[in-house]
Design a protein around this motif. Sequence first.
Motif, mmCIF file in Angstrom:
data_model
loop_
_atom_site.group_PDB
_atom_site.id
_atom_site.type_symbol
_atom_site.label_atom_id
_atom_site.label_comp_id
_atom_site.label_asym_id
_atom_site.label_seq_id
_atom_site.Cartn_x
_atom_site.Cartn_y
_atom_site.Cartn_z
ATOM 1 N N LEU B 18 -16.289 2.351 -2.316
ATOM 2 C CA LEU B 18 -14.928 2.734 -1.936
ATOM 3 C C LEU B 18 -14.466 4.003 -2.641
ATOM 4 N N ILE B 25 -8.379 2.337 -4.104
ATOM 5 C CA ILE B 25 -9.186 1.115 -4.133
ATOM 6 C C ILE B 25 -8.294 -0.127 -4.193
ATOM 7 N N ILE B 28 -6.647 -0.526 -0.692
ATOM 8 C CA ILE B 28 -7.533 -0.863 0.427
ATOM 9 C C ILE B 28 -8.132 -2.258 0.247
ATOM 10 N N THR B 29 -8.383 -2.648 -1.019
ATOM 11 C CA THR B 29 -8.939 -3.991 -1.210
ATOM 12 C C THR B 29 -7.870 -5.063 -0.979
ATOM 13 N N GLY B 32 -8.151 -6.395 2.317
ATOM 14 C CA GLY B 32 -9.369 -7.110 2.660
ATOM 15 C C GLY B 32 -10.625 -6.278 2.791
ATOM 16 N N THR B 34 -13.061 -5.005 0.965
ATOM 17 C CA THR B 34 -13.676 -4.989 -0.363
ATOM 18 C C THR B 34 -15.146 -4.599 -0.237
ATOM 19 N N GLU B 35 -15.769 -4.290 -1.343
ATOM 20 C CA GLU B 35 -17.206 -3.988 -1.311
ATOM 21 C C GLU B 35 -17.961 -5.179 -0.752
#
Lengths: 614, 77
Positions: B18, B25, B28-29, B32, B34-35
């Motif tokens: 990300l 980060i 955006i996480t 939902g 997420t990496e």
Amino acid sequence: MNCIALLGQPNSGKSTVFNQLTGSRQHVGNWPGKTVEKKNGSYSYKDKKYTVVDLPGSYGLSGNSDEEIITEKFIKGGEADLVCVLVDASQLERSMYMLADFAAMDVPAILILNMMDVATKQGKKINDGLLAERLGIPVLPFTAADGKGFEGLKELIEKELASPHKLITAPDIKSGDEVTSASKEKFEWIGRILEGVTEASSKEYKLSKFDNVLLKPFWGKVVTVGIVLAGFLVAMLVMSPFMSIAGELPKLLGKPIENLLTGIHVHPWLVSVFSLLIPNTIYFCISMASFVFGVNLVFGFLEEIGFLARAAYQFDGVLSRLGLQGKAVAPILMGMGCTIGGASGTRVMDSWGQKMLTMMVVWAVPCASIWSIIPVVSGMFFPVWGTVLVCLGIVLYIFLLMFIVSKIFGRKLVPEETRTGMIMELPPFHKPHFKYILKEAWIKCFDMFKRALKTVTLVSLVFWAFSFSPSGNVESSLLYKVGTFIEPVTKFFGMGWRTFMAFITAAFAKEAVLGTLNAVFAGQSNVADIAFNASTGGVDTMALSQIMSQTISRSEALAFMFACTFSVPCLMALSTTLKESHSFKWTLRTAGFYIGAALILSCIVYHIALPFLG
Amino acid sequence: MMKLSEMQKGTYGTVSSLGSDQRFINRITSVGLTEGARFQVVKNDRKMPVLVYVRETLLALNRRDCEKIETAEVNEK
């Protein structure tokens, strides 16, 4: 004291729950030392009073913005006896993120699964019993917008305050964890909690037919703007009867009151106040409130069905060039109807800076009220094609002004490093709850009306004092004396004392512009009399047209129209900007900028037009 | 490896990285992405935000932000 806090991501329906719970018993202020809005309200249930705190909207509690820091501090401070965490049941997995962040805090809570109606429609089943068992707190399936389940919610709150529950599980996060791994763990925790609670969601998303049209790069924008304009048309149809009735008020009430008071030998000053000032002030306020109601009705509807999120998608690219993002499209479109509505519509923005910048940009959009004046004034001086050109010029200048505003204030309000692009959910289209939309529009309109009565009356009084002429002739009014005294200065900006006075009233209420023009140009009878007889019905445009076109040049008229359109939109737009921004400094700055920019614009237009139009 | 902004409409992928902007980060996480998260690219038109379906949610993401997101394409649905 029973204090309940509402916590949830934007779009979880948090404000719907807050508004439905507290009705009009709300208090809006500021969190100490911050520009973040603090909303408190209260309700009574079984003879007990409950305070409700609407915590600032944020996506999590990781301390990334003022909103998040305030929320975290408030909850940790233990001021709330119970926290109601709201999630969107139709997008459960994603919206549980707030609960995952909250879980680390040792506070009594309940979970509200909002928007159950949408979830059910999508065929989603949620085993709320199992969910409650795993979390250790009560879980309430809910649909806030239909207003039905609130007795149940109040009962649950009462029960939980007596014997509270806390979460018995939390994501396993250590203090040194990176953001990326921490959020990964939060979603893994959510996955464990939801296993068996809901069925796995469908893996493929198919856009609906309507979305396929609405989201097209070019035609989608055309359809979007078309739908908004159609919405305004509907709003105008709904509101125009009310506005015309209000417009009749001064005419209907004026004479009888005047006769009555003169009959009992009241001083002419007071007669004028009661027969002119007060009926007209009420008319201005009703007219503005009608605009606010209409605009909120249309946009409440468009928001509810999920249309505005699509509009934001469409215009994100353009708006990011102004330092804004897609979400700003709704307030800007609202501004086309009414600047007051647009300014209060900026609540959807993610941060204070973006909100303030959006408000400043919304001011650049001429409202429906101006569009009802410009063609009338332009028609007095120019042929039809000339009026079309004037309108076109105004439309082009809107874009230029927006650009200028964003260049001057953008960097300060939304610094480069904090500029975040749009990250927004597109909810599925769904049926609107008309009752809720009506109720919300009514609350906003009534709130504006109350504020307007106070402010507009005060300013009307000042203006009335200026325009009152004891002899009945314009030359004995204070307005004339001040106006002609400063005329050498205003002339430089392209406006003589008459148009300049109308320019000033335009910043007060657009409804007063034609009346003022009539008063200062006709000038024979009492200025106050005509100035406050402001509705178009009270102005003989034919006669006014003749006098105006003989008295002032076409260049002056053109300069005046531009200045009038792009000055302070109206007194209530100013007041609403203050209320929404909570910043006296920035409200003043906005007003100062617009007055200055309007004068410069007027000056430029006048001097460019002079050699051509004379 | 491919940027999210370069992915074709109708394809599926997982998030590999990300970027390094902590604010971004966090934001955006919280919705939902997420990496490791699986997603579907629903729409990706030139100069428009990218529409991504992730965790039951259709998200519109600013185009420039999508350039920060590294992804790996997944073939099966």
